[in-house]
Design a protein around this motif. Structure first.
Motif, PDB file in Angstrom:
ATOM      1  N   GLN A 136     -50.551 -30.000 -96.243  1.00  0.00           N
ATOM      2  CA  GLN A 136     -51.348 -30.701 -95.236  1.00  0.00           C
ATOM      3  C   GLN A 136     -50.575 -31.066 -93.966  1.00  0.00           C
ATOM      4  OE1 GLN A 136     -54.466 -30.866 -95.421  1.00  0.00           O
ATOM      5  NE2 GLN A 136     -54.767 -30.270 -97.527  1.00  0.00           N
ATOM      6  N   PHE A 137     -51.264 -31.760 -93.088  1.00  0.00           N
ATOM      7  CA  PHE A 137     -50.717 -32.056 -91.773  1.00  0.00           C
ATOM      8  C   PHE A 137     -49.770 -33.244 -91.752  1.00  0.00           C
ATOM      9  CE2 PHE A 137     -54.015 -29.683 -89.251  1.00  0.00           C
ATOM     10  CZ  PHE A 137     -53.079 -28.882 -88.650  1.00  0.00           C
ATOM     11  N   LEU A 138     -49.778 -34.051 -92.818  1.00  0.00           N
ATOM     12  CA  LEU A 138     -48.973 -35.271 -92.786  1.00  0.00           C
ATOM     13  C   LEU A 138     -47.504 -34.893 -92.943  1.00  0.00           C
ATOM     14  CD1 LEU A 138     -51.298 -37.387 -95.069  1.00  0.00           C
ATOM     15  CD2 LEU A 138     -51.260 -37.319 -92.598  1.00  0.00           C
ATOM     16  N   THR A 139     -46.929 -34.435 -91.848  1.00  0.00           N
ATOM     17  CA  THR A 139     -45.588 -33.848 -91.909  1.00  0.00           C
ATOM     18  C   THR A 139     -44.533 -34.847 -92.358  1.00  0.00           C
ATOM     19  OG1 THR A 139     -45.353 -34.376 -89.593  1.00  0.00           O
ATOM     20  CG2 THR A 139     -46.035 -32.162 -90.124  1.00  0.00           C
ATOM     21  N   PHE A 140     -44.861 -36.134 -92.257  1.00  0.00           N
ATOM     22  CA  PHE A 140     -43.894 -37.164 -92.641  1.00  0.00           C
ATOM     23  C   PHE A 140     -43.467 -37.006 -94.100  1.00  0.00           C
ATOM     24  CE2 PHE A 140     -42.870 -41.533 -94.011  1.00  0.00           C
ATOM     25  CZ  PHE A 140     -41.913 -41.835 -93.068  1.00  0.00           C
ATOM     26  N   THR A 141     -44.364 -36.501 -94.926  1.00  0.00           N
ATOM     27  CA  THR A 141     -44.070 -36.431 -96.361  1.00  0.00           C
ATOM     28  C   THR A 141     -43.492 -35.082 -96.780  1.00  0.00           C
ATOM     29  OG1 THR A 141     -46.245 -35.584 -96.911  1.00  0.00           O
ATOM     30  CG2 THR A 141     -46.016 -37.959 -96.825  1.00  0.00           C
ATOM     31  N   TRP A 142     -43.349 -34.141 -95.859  1.00  0.00           N
ATOM     32  CA  TRP A 142     -42.885 -32.817 -96.267  1.00  0.00           C
ATOM     33  C   TRP A 142     -41.530 -32.923 -96.944  1.00  0.00           C
ATOM     34  CZ3 TRP A 142     -44.324 -28.868 -91.836  1.00  0.00           C
ATOM     35  CH2 TRP A 142     -45.724 -28.781 -91.805  1.00  0.00           C
ATOM     36  N   ASN A 143     -41.386 -32.159 -97.990  1.00  0.00           N
ATOM     37  CA  ASN A 143     -40.211 -32.342 -98.838  1.00  0.00           C
ATOM     38  C   ASN A 143     -39.902 -31.032 -99.541  1.00  0.00           C
ATOM     39  OD1 ASN A 143     -38.183 -33.606-100.150  1.00  0.00           O
ATOM     40  ND2 ASN A 143     -39.430 -35.288-100.889  1.00  0.00           N
ATOM     41  N   ASP A 144     -38.692 -30.878 -99.974  1.00  0.00           N
ATOM     42  CA  ASP A 144     -38.308 -29.639-100.634  1.00  0.00           C
ATOM     43  C   ASP A 144     -37.908 -29.909-102.086  1.00  0.00           C
ATOM     44  OD1 ASP A 144     -37.975 -26.987-100.895  1.00  0.00           O
ATOM     45  OD2 ASP A 144     -36.699 -26.758 -99.153  1.00  0.00           O
ATOM     46  N   TYR A 145     -37.628 -28.873-102.807  1.00  0.00           N
ATOM     47  CA  TYR A 145     -37.370 -28.998-104.235  1.00  0.00           C
ATOM     48  C   TYR A 145     -36.167 -28.151-104.607  1.00  0.00           C
ATOM     49  CZ  TYR A 145     -38.153 -27.396-109.091  1.00  0.00           C
ATOM     50  OH  TYR A 145     -38.020 -27.020-110.397  1.00  0.00           O
ATOM     51  N   LEU A 146     -35.259 -28.735-105.348  1.00  0.00           N
ATOM     52  CA  LEU A 146     -34.109 -27.991-105.870  1.00  0.00           C
ATOM     53  C   LEU A 146     -34.082 -28.165-107.378  1.00  0.00           C
ATOM     54  CD1 LEU A 146     -31.049 -28.538-103.517  1.00  0.00           C
ATOM     55  CD2 LEU A 146     -32.193 -26.401-104.073  1.00  0.00           C
ATOM     56  N   PRO A 147     -34.238 -27.068-108.122  1.00  0.00           N
ATOM     57  CA  PRO A 147     -34.222 -27.198-109.587  1.00  0.00           C
ATOM     58  C   PRO A 147     -32.876 -27.683-110.092  1.00  0.00           C
ATOM     59  CG  PRO A 147     -34.253 -24.902-108.912  1.00  0.00           C
ATOM     60  CD  PRO A 147     -34.474 -25.690-107.683  1.00  0.00           C
ATOM     61  N   GLN A 148     -32.900 -28.395-111.189  1.00  0.00           N
ATOM     62  CA  GLN A 148     -31.686 -28.977-111.763  1.00  0.00           C
ATOM     63  C   GLN A 148     -31.276 -28.211-113.027  1.00  0.00           C
ATOM     64  OE1 GLN A 148     -29.882 -31.663-110.314  1.00  0.00           O
ATOM     65  NE2 GLN A 148     -31.220 -30.924-108.691  1.00  0.00           N
ATOM     66  N   PRO A 149     -30.035 -28.407-113.509  1.00  0.00           N
ATOM     67  CA  PRO A 149     -29.558 -27.639-114.671  1.00  0.00           C
ATOM     68  C   PRO A 149     -30.483 -27.716-115.875  1.00  0.00           C
ATOM     69  CG  PRO A 149     -27.771 -28.900-113.718  1.00  0.00           C
ATOM     70  CD  PRO A 149     -28.984 -29.253-112.940  1.00  0.00           C
ATOM     71  N   ALA A 150     -31.053 -28.895-116.126  1.00  0.00           N
ATOM     72  CA  ALA A 150     -31.908 -29.030-117.314  1.00  0.00           C
ATOM     73  C   ALA A 150     -33.055 -28.026-117.284  1.00  0.00           C
ATOM     74  CB  ALA A 150     -32.461 -30.451-117.388  1.00  0.00           C
ATOM     75  N   GLU A 151     -33.666 -27.881-116.100  1.00  0.00           N
ATOM     76  CA  GLU A 151     -34.790 -26.948-115.996  1.00  0.00           C
ATOM     77  C   GLU A 151     -34.314 -25.515-116.194  1.00  0.00           C
ATOM     78  OE1 GLU A 151     -35.535 -28.930-112.182  1.00  0.00           O
ATOM     79  OE2 GLU A 151     -37.622 -28.442-112.591  1.00  0.00           O
ATOM     80  N   ALA A 152     -33.158 -25.182-115.604  1.00  0.00           N
ATOM     81  CA  ALA A 152     -32.639 -23.814-115.723  1.00  0.00           C
ATOM     82  C   ALA A 152     -32.342 -23.482-117.176  1.00  0.00           C
ATOM     83  CB  ALA A 152     -31.391 -23.665-114.863  1.00  0.00           C
ATOM     84  N   ILE A 153     -31.785 -24.456-117.912  1.00  0.00           N
ATOM     85  CA  ILE A 153     -31.457 -24.202-119.323  1.00  0.00           C
ATOM     86  C   ILE A 153     -32.728 -23.910-120.102  1.00  0.00           C
ATOM     87  CG2 ILE A 153     -30.658 -25.321-121.445  1.00  0.00           C
ATOM     88  CD1 ILE A 153     -28.624 -26.834-119.704  1.00  0.00           C
ATOM     89  N   ILE A 154     -33.748 -24.745-119.900  1.00  0.00           N
ATOM     90  CA  ILE A 154     -34.975 -24.583-120.685  1.00  0.00           C
ATOM     91  C   ILE A 154     -35.657 -23.267-120.330  1.00  0.00           C
ATOM     92  CG2 ILE A 154     -37.261 -25.548-121.079  1.00  0.00           C
ATOM     93  CD1 ILE A 154     -35.932 -28.317-120.680  1.00  0.00           C
TER      94      ILE A 154
END
Lengths: 462, 251
Positions: free
Chosen positions: A393-411
Motif C-alpha cells: 500500500q501507499f503508507l510508505t512509513f511502514t515499508w519494511n524488509d525481511y531477512l530470514p534467520q538461521p532457525a528458518e533456514a535449518i527447518i
C-alpha cells in the motif's frame, strides 16, 4: 516407439524387489545422516514453539516468510504424482509406467511435509485443532469457511487421502508378490496388505476399474489444491502483487513444472542407487524432458502475464511492489538480481538443456536442469510473496524488509532431508517401480499375428 | 472517530497514552532493531520538500474499524469479527496466530506478538486491570478502548438501576485514551447512533459523496485508502496548508 527389451517376469520381480529383499550397504548410513538433519530441525521447531516466533526473521510488516514459501513449494512438488500417473494414464502414455509410483509417493510425502509448514508458522500451533477441525461444538464457534485458510486443509487433506488410496490400490498386486517372497513377520504384514490378492481376472478387473476411476476423480482435486493454495494469496485484497486472478492457473502450471522436474531427478537417483537401468530408461527421461519443455513454456507465459497484468493498471502501490522486484535498490535485499537469477534458472537454462535430444538422454544434464528448476521455483515463491508484503500500500512509513534467520533456514533445509528420508524408507518396504505395471507394459509391447495383421497381444483396460 | 490532520502536531501523546492504557509492551531497542516494535496508534511522519525547505507531515494511523473489514473474512477461527456496536474486535483467546489478518489489513495496524511481553518488575503494578495482557503468538490491535465504553455502560447501568437498553452513554464518558490525551483535540470520538455528535456531519458528508464525488464534499473529510472500499469508521480531515513550501510549484 518403445525401446528396451521385454524381460521375463521372474527377472522383473528379482530386480525391482532387490531394494526390499536386500539392504544396500549405503542405505543405513544415508538414512541416519538424513535422520540427524531432521532431528536438528525438530529440535529447532521445539525451541521455536518454546520461545516463540521471535527467533525467526519475521517482523511486524513481513509476517509470512520462509515457512510459507516452503509450504507452497512442497505443495507444488506434490502435483507431480497426479500429473504423471492420472493424467498420463488417461492419456495412455506408455512411457509413464516406471515413473508413476515414485511420483505418487513423492506426492504423499511432500504433502505431509507441506502441512507441517503452516502449522509451525502459526503463533500458537498447539491450538491448531481449533482451525483445521471443527471440534468446538459446545460453544458453537465454527471455523470461518470464508477464509482460504479453511479451504486449504480441506483441499490438502482430500488430496492426501485420494493420493494415498491411489498408491494403495496400485500396490495391492505388488504386495501379493512380496507376500509370496517373504517369511516371518514381514510375511504376515504383506499378507494383511495384499488383502487376499490372488491375481484372478475378477480382482484384476476391479483393480483396474478402481485405478481408472480414481485417476478421473483425482483430476479435479489436482486442479483445486493448488488453486486453493494460490487463493491464500490471490484473496488478500490488501497486498497488491498478490491480489491477482491469474494466480490459480499460474500456480498449478508452476507446480507441475517443479513437480515433474523433481520426479525426474528422483528417478535418476533411484536408477543410480538401485541399478534399475533396465526399467528407468533413457527414453523415459527423454519423454519427461519433452513434456517439461511444454510445461515450462506454459508456466513462463503465466509468469509474464502476471507481471503484465500487475503493471497494466499503472496503480502507484502496485508499481511500488514491482519496482522493488525489478529495479535496483540502494540498500536492502537486491530483489532485482534475484529476479534475473530466478527467471534464468527456472526457464532459460533448463529449457536450453532440454532442447537437444542427446542432452535429454544425458542423465547429468537432466539432473542439473531439474535441480535448477526446483531451486528456481522455490525462489519464485519467495520473490512473489516477500516484496508484496514489504511494500504494501501507499503508507510508505511502514515499508519494511525481511531477512530470514538461521532457525528458518535449518527447518526449510531439513524438509528436503525429511522427504528424501521418507522416500528411501518407503523404497525399503514397498517397490518403488510398480512390478505389475511394467509387466503389463511389456505385454502390451508384444504383438501377435492374427492372419495377416499384427495386433497388440491384449486389449487395453480403458 | 475523526482525525483532524490540520490540528495534529505529531506530539505522540496519543501513542504514549495508548501504550499506558492498553498494556502494550515497552518497545525496547531490541524490538526496534528486530523491526517488531509496535504501537496501536502510530504517528506516520512524512517529509515534504528538499532541505532546507522541508515540512514534516503527521498522520496518526490506528485501526480504522472498517465496516467492510478485509481482516475479518480471512481469520479461520473467528478471532476477529464485527460486534453489534460496529467495532472490529479481536478475541485474543481464539487467535491461533496465522497472521493472515495482518497481511490483509491495508493500513498495517494489526500487530503480532513475537515475544512474550515483559515489563520491569516495578512497572507491573501500573498495568491496566481492565485490559488483557496478551501472550505471545497472537495478533492484537486498537480496540477503540472498548474497556472504557464498557465502563461507561456500567456507570449508566448503575445510575439507572437497570440493564442498559437504548439509553446512550453521555458523550465524553467513553473517549479512548488517545482522544483524551490529544492536546490539540485533533482526535474526536463519538457514537454515530447519537443524533447530535460532533463527528456526525463529517461522516454524513463523506458518505453522501463517495469515491468519485470526492470533490463535491463540503467538509475536509476523507477516508484513508478510500479506493479499497473498506468503509473505515475513522475519517481524516485534510490539512489546510496556510504557508505552503515556497518552491513547491517549481518541482
Amino acid at each position: 516407439m518403445q525401446e528396451g527389451k521385454v524381460l521375463p517376469a521372474a527377472q522383473i520381480n528379482r530386480d525391482l524387489l532387490r531394494s526390499i529383499l536386500e539392504t544396500p550397504r549405503w542405505f543405513w548410513p544415508v538414512v541416519t545422516l538424513l535422520g540427524l538433519i531432521v532431528l536438528v530441525a525438530a529440535i529447532t521447531i521445539g525451541v521455536m514453539i518454546n520461545t516463540g516466533l521471535g527467533i525467526t526473521g519475521l517482523n511486524y510488516k513481513v509476517v509470512w516468510g520462509f515457512f510459507i514459501t516452503n509450504f507452497v513449494f512442497w505443495i507444488g512438488i506434490s502435483h507431480a504424482g497426479v500429473m504423471l500417473s492420472a493424467i498420463l494414464r488417461l492419456a495412455k502414455a506408455e512411457w509413464r509406467r516406471p515413473a508413476t509410483r515414485a511420483a505418487e509417493v513423492l506426492t504423499i510425502f511432500s504433502l505431509m511435509t507441506a502441512m507441517i509448514m503452516p502449522i509451525i508458522h502459526t503463533g500458537r500451533p498447539w491450538r491448531i485443532l481449533y482451525w483445521a477441525f471443527p471440534y468446538d461444538f459446545a460453544r458453537g464457534v465454527w471455523p470461518n469457511i470464508r477464509t482460504p485458510l479453511v479451504w486449504d486443509p480441506s483441499a490438502i487433506l482430500t488430496y492426501l487421502t485420494s493420493s494415498t488410496m491411489f498408491v494403495a490400490i496400485a500396490l495391492v498386486p505388488d504386495f501379493a508378490v512380496l507376500r509370496d517372497r517373504t517369511t516371518g513377520w514381514p510375511h504376515r504384514i504383506y499378507t494383511l496388505l495384499a488383502m487376499g490378492w490372488e491375481g484372478n481376472p475378477r480382482q484384476w478387473k476391479l483393480q483396474i476399474i478402481a485405478g481408472v476411476l480414481l485417476s478421473a476423480l483425482i483430476l479435479p482435486v489436482f486442479v483445486s489444491v493448488h488453486s486453493i493454495v494460490s487463493w491464500d494469496f490471490g484473496m488478500a485484497v490488501a497486498i497488491k502483487s498478490w491480489h491477482s486472478t491469474v494466480f490459480a492457473p499460474y500456480f498449478v502450471v508452476g507446480a507441475v513444472h517443479s513437480g515433474v522436474s523433481a520426479v525426474v531427478f528422483a528417478m535418476i537417483l533411484l536408477r543410480w542407487a538401485y541399478g534399475w537401468q533396465e526399467y528407468i530408461r533413457h527414453e523415459h527421461i527423454d519423454a519427461l524432458g519433452r513434456l517439461l519443455i511444454v510445461v515450462a513454456t506454459g508456466w513462463f507465459y503465466f509468469l509474464v502475464m502476471e507481471i503484465v497484468f500487475g503493471i497494466y493498471g499503472l496503480e502507484g502501490d502496485e508499481l511500488a511492489v514491482r519496482a522493488l522486484q525489478f529495479l535496483p535498490t540502494e540498500s536492502g535485499v537486491p530483489y532485482n538480481i534475484w529476479m534475473i537469477v530466478f527467471v534464468g534458472i527456472t526457464y532459460f537454462l533448463p529449457v536450453i538443456l532440454w532442447l537437444p535430444r542427446a542432452w535429454r538422454r544425458n542423465l547429468w544434464i537432466m539432473s542439473t536442469a531439474c535441480i535448477s528448476v526446483n531451486v528456481g521455483m522455490w525462489l519464485e515463491r519467495y520473490l512473489l510473496f516477500v516484496p508484496g508484503q514489504a511494500n504494501k500500500q501507499f503508507l510508505t512509513f511502514t515499508w519494511n524488509d525481511y531477512l530470514p534467520q538461521p532457525a528458518e533456514a535449518i527447518i526449510v533445509g531439513a524438509t528436503f532431508a525429511f522427504v528424501s528420508m521418507l522416500m528411501l524408507l518407503f523404497s525399503r518396504v514397498f517397490p518403488l517401480v510398480p512390478l505389475y505395471d511394467i509387466k503389463e507394459g511389456d505385454i502390451l509391447k508384444t504383438e501377435i499375428k492374427v492372419g495377416r495383421r499384427t495386433v497388440p497381444a491384449t486389449f487395453r483396460e480403458d | 472517530m475523526v482525525v483532524d490532520l490540520d490540528k495534529c502536531t505529531g506530539c505522540q501523546a496519543c501513542v504514549v497514552a495508548c501504550q499506558a492504557e492498553n498494556n502494550i509492551p515497552i518497545n525496547t531497542k531490541d524490538y526496534f532493531l528486530q523491526r517488531r516494535a509496535y504501537e496501536w496508534i502510530r504517528i506516520e511522519r512524512y517529509w515534504e520538500g528538499e532541505y532546507p525547505n522541508v515540512k514534516a507531515r503527521f498522520m496518526p494511523v490506528l485501526c480504522q474499524h472498517c465496516e467492510n473489514a478485509p481482516c475479518e473474512p480471512v481469520c479461520p477461527v473467528y478471532a476477529t469479527y464485527h460486534n453489534e456496536e460496529g467495532l472490529n474486535v479481536q478475541v485474543y483467546n481464539r487467535c491461533v496466530g496465522t497472521r493472515y489478518c495482518i497481511n490483509n489489513c491495508p493500513y498495517q495496524v494489526r500487530m503480532f506478538n513475537y515475544w512474550h511481553p515483559n515489563w520491569p518488575h516495578r512497572m507491573e503494578n501500573q498495568l491496566n486491570p481492565d485490559v488483557t495482557v496478551r501472550s505471545r503468538g497472537i495478533t492484537e490491535k486498537c480496540t477503540f478502548c472498548v474497556q472504557r465504553i464498557r465502563r461507561g455502560e456500567i456507570q449508566v447501568e448503575a445510575r439507572a438501576g437497570q440493564r442498559l437498553d437504548d439509553n446512550r452513554i453521555a458523550a465524553g464518558n467513553y473517549d479512548p485514551a488517545c482522544v483524551q490525551a490529544c492536546p490539540t483535540s485533533a482526535l474526536m470520538f463519538g457514537d454515530l447512533n447519537e443524533p447530535n455528535t460532533a463527528i456526525k456531519p463529517y461522516f454524513d458528508d463523506v458518505n453522501n459523496y463517495p469515491g468519485h464525488h470526492e470533490h463535491e464534499r463540503e467538509t475536509r473529510g476523507y477516508r484513508l485508502l478510500e479506493e479499497m472500499n473498506t468503509r473505515p469508521s475513522v475519517i481524516y480531515l485534510k490539512k489546510v496548508d496556510q504557508y505552503p513550501l515556497a518552491d513547491k510549484g517549481a518541482h
